[in-house]
Motif scaffolding. Structure first.
Motif, short mmCIF file in Angstrom:
data_model
loop_
_atom_site.label_atom_id
_atom_site.label_comp_id
_atom_site.label_asym_id
_atom_site.label_seq_id
_atom_site.Cartn_x
_atom_site.Cartn_y
_atom_site.Cartn_z
N TRP A 99 -30.60 -14.88 21.93
CA TRP A 99 -31.15 -13.67 21.28
C TRP A 99 -30.82 -13.70 19.79
N GLN A 100 -29.55 -13.92 19.47
CA GLN A 100 -29.13 -13.94 18.07
C GLN A 100 -29.76 -15.09 17.30
N ALA A 101 -29.94 -16.23 17.97
CA ALA A 101 -30.53 -17.39 17.31
C ALA A 101 -32.03 -17.24 17.12
N ALA A 102 -32.69 -16.54 18.06
CA ALA A 102 -34.15 -16.46 18.02
C ALA A 102 -34.67 -15.41 17.05
N LEU A 103 -33.95 -14.32 16.85
CA LEU A 103 -34.48 -13.25 15.99
C LEU A 103 -34.83 -13.74 14.59
N PRO A 104 -33.97 -14.51 13.91
CA PRO A 104 -34.38 -15.02 12.59
C PRO A 104 -35.59 -15.94 12.65
N ALA A 105 -35.74 -16.67 13.75
CA ALA A 105 -36.89 -17.55 13.90
C ALA A 105 -38.18 -16.75 14.03
N PHE A 106 -38.14 -15.65 14.79
CA PHE A 106 -39.32 -14.80 14.89
C PHE A 106 -39.71 -14.25 13.53
N ALA A 164 -39.05 -15.59 10.58
CA ALA A 164 -39.56 -16.68 9.75
C ALA A 164 -40.96 -17.08 10.16
N ALA A 165 -41.31 -16.88 11.44
CA ALA A 165 -42.64 -17.24 11.93
C ALA A 165 -43.68 -16.15 11.66
N GLY A 166 -43.24 -15.01 11.10
CA GLY A 166 -44.21 -14.01 10.67
C GLY A 166 -44.12 -12.66 11.32
N TRP A 167 -43.34 -12.52 12.40
CA TRP A 167 -43.22 -11.21 13.03
C TRP A 167 -42.18 -10.36 12.32
N THR A 168 -42.30 -9.05 12.49
CA THR A 168 -41.37 -8.11 11.87
C THR A 168 -40.29 -7.73 12.87
N VAL A 169 -39.05 -8.11 12.60
CA VAL A 169 -37.92 -7.78 13.46
C VAL A 169 -37.35 -6.44 13.00
N PRO A 170 -37.18 -5.48 13.91
CA PRO A 170 -36.67 -4.15 13.50
C PRO A 170 -35.31 -4.26 12.83
N LEU A 194 -37.79 -24.31 16.10
CA LEU A 194 -38.28 -23.15 16.85
C LEU A 194 -39.31 -22.38 16.04
N VAL A 195 -39.09 -22.28 14.74
CA VAL A 195 -40.08 -21.60 13.88
C VAL A 195 -41.43 -22.29 13.97
N GLN A 196 -41.40 -23.61 13.92
CA GLN A 196 -42.66 -24.36 14.01
C GLN A 196 -43.31 -24.19 15.38
N GLU A 197 -42.50 -24.22 16.42
CA GLU A 197 -43.04 -24.05 17.77
C GLU A 197 -43.69 -22.68 17.93
N LEU A 198 -43.02 -21.65 17.41
CA LEU A 198 -43.59 -20.31 17.45
C LEU A 198 -44.92 -20.25 16.69
N GLY A 199 -44.96 -20.92 15.54
CA GLY A 199 -46.19 -20.93 14.76
C GLY A 199 -47.35 -21.56 15.52
N LEU A 200 -47.07 -22.62 16.25
CA LEU A 200 -48.12 -23.31 17.00
C LEU A 200 -48.54 -22.51 18.23
N LEU A 201 -47.63 -21.74 18.81
CA LEU A 201 -47.94 -20.92 19.97
C LEU A 201 -48.57 -19.57 19.60
#
Length: 269
Positions: A164-171, A173-179, A142-149
């Motif tokens: 939701w719980q699984a995706a937040l760490p991926a966001f 890791a892909a570079g966004w800032t999670v509150p 998912l991290v890689q997919e987010l990076g490509l998108l």
């Protein structure tokens, strides 16, 4: 990694489909594909990890849970061939984001407009419940997919608390800032994930026993590709939620419209 493999999302999808990193999930998806359900006895099941579905320049991403044993694990496409997919794709069609209201097979001609559908776990899990270890093992995909998108992605709809719980760490890791503290899941929730001036390095992942597993991937980081991302929560389109009325078609359409407009997509009212 094979230097001749296709690049971009096409290459990622091919690598996902060949992953064998989680022994329990491999055994289950292949057992289901062998034994089948009586109603689908004449089908040749996909029986592999199910990659994301949708255009490579999607502005809106929908994140589910995992493929269904006799849905995506049978058809090879996310939310295809099961009742959850019936609800999701009909809603996408109603708001103008899909070419047709049904999704029955990978070759049925369905197209998504500006939308991609994926999941934090790409294999069908027993009882629809991946373990935390399986979720974490699958996260680098998912991290890689987010990076490509990332060049076009502007909004994400996450279906259910697990996603939701699984995706937040991926966001993150892909570079966004999670509150912090991490925002809690709620239907209709909207959270802005800021884009840092300098993208974060991808989070390291544990080595996979499979050389073609997700730990072999790293998320690309390009400063000019990072923009803020709006995250929307929506109850999952499971039969439990839709049959009981916890999630109605109008509730789903409302979240999809809000997210699509935020992403800059035209929708029908």
């Amino acid at each position: 990694m094979d230097s001749s493999a296709p690049a971009g999302l096409r290459g990622l999808d091919q690598r996902i489909a060949g992953c064998r990193a989680c022994p329990r999930l491999v055994a289950w998806r292949e057992e289901v594909a062998r034994t089948k359900r009586a109603a689908f006895a004449d089908w040749t099941y996909w029986g592999r990890p199910v990659p994301g579905f949708g255009p490579p320049d999607a502005r809106l991403l929908i994140v589910g849970l995992a493929p269904a044993a006799h849905g995506g694990n049978r058809t090879g496409r996310m939310f295809t061939g099961d009742r959850s997919g019936d609800v999701l794709y009909e809603a996408l069609y109603d708001v103008g984001l899909a070419s047709q209201p049904t999704s029955v097979s990978a070759g049925d001609g369905l197209e998504l407009y500006g939308v991609r559908v994926t999941a934090p776990v790409h294999c069908a899990p027993p009882a629809n419940k991946p373990t935390p270890e399986e979720r974490d093992t699958c996260r680098p995909w998912l991290v890689q997919e987010l990076g490509l998108l990332r060049p076009t992605l502007r909004a994400v709809v996450v279906l259910g608390a697990f996603g939701w719980q699984a995706a937040l760490p991926a966001f993150a890791a892909a570079g966004w800032t999670v509150p912090r503290p991490r925002p809690a899941f709620a239907h209709g929730a909207q959270v802005r994930l800021a884009a840092p001036a300098v993208p974060a390095a991808p989070a390291p992942s544990a080595p996979s026993a499979d050389p073609d597993g997700p730990a072999a991937l790293a998320a690309p980081a390009a400063p000019d590709q990072l923009t803020a991302l709006d995250l929307f929560g929506c109850f999952h389109v499971s039969q439990r939620n839709t049959f009981t009325g916890r999630l109605t078609p109008e509730m789903l359409r409302d979240v999809l419209r809000r997210a699509a407009r935020t992403a800059g997509l035209a929708v029908r009212n």
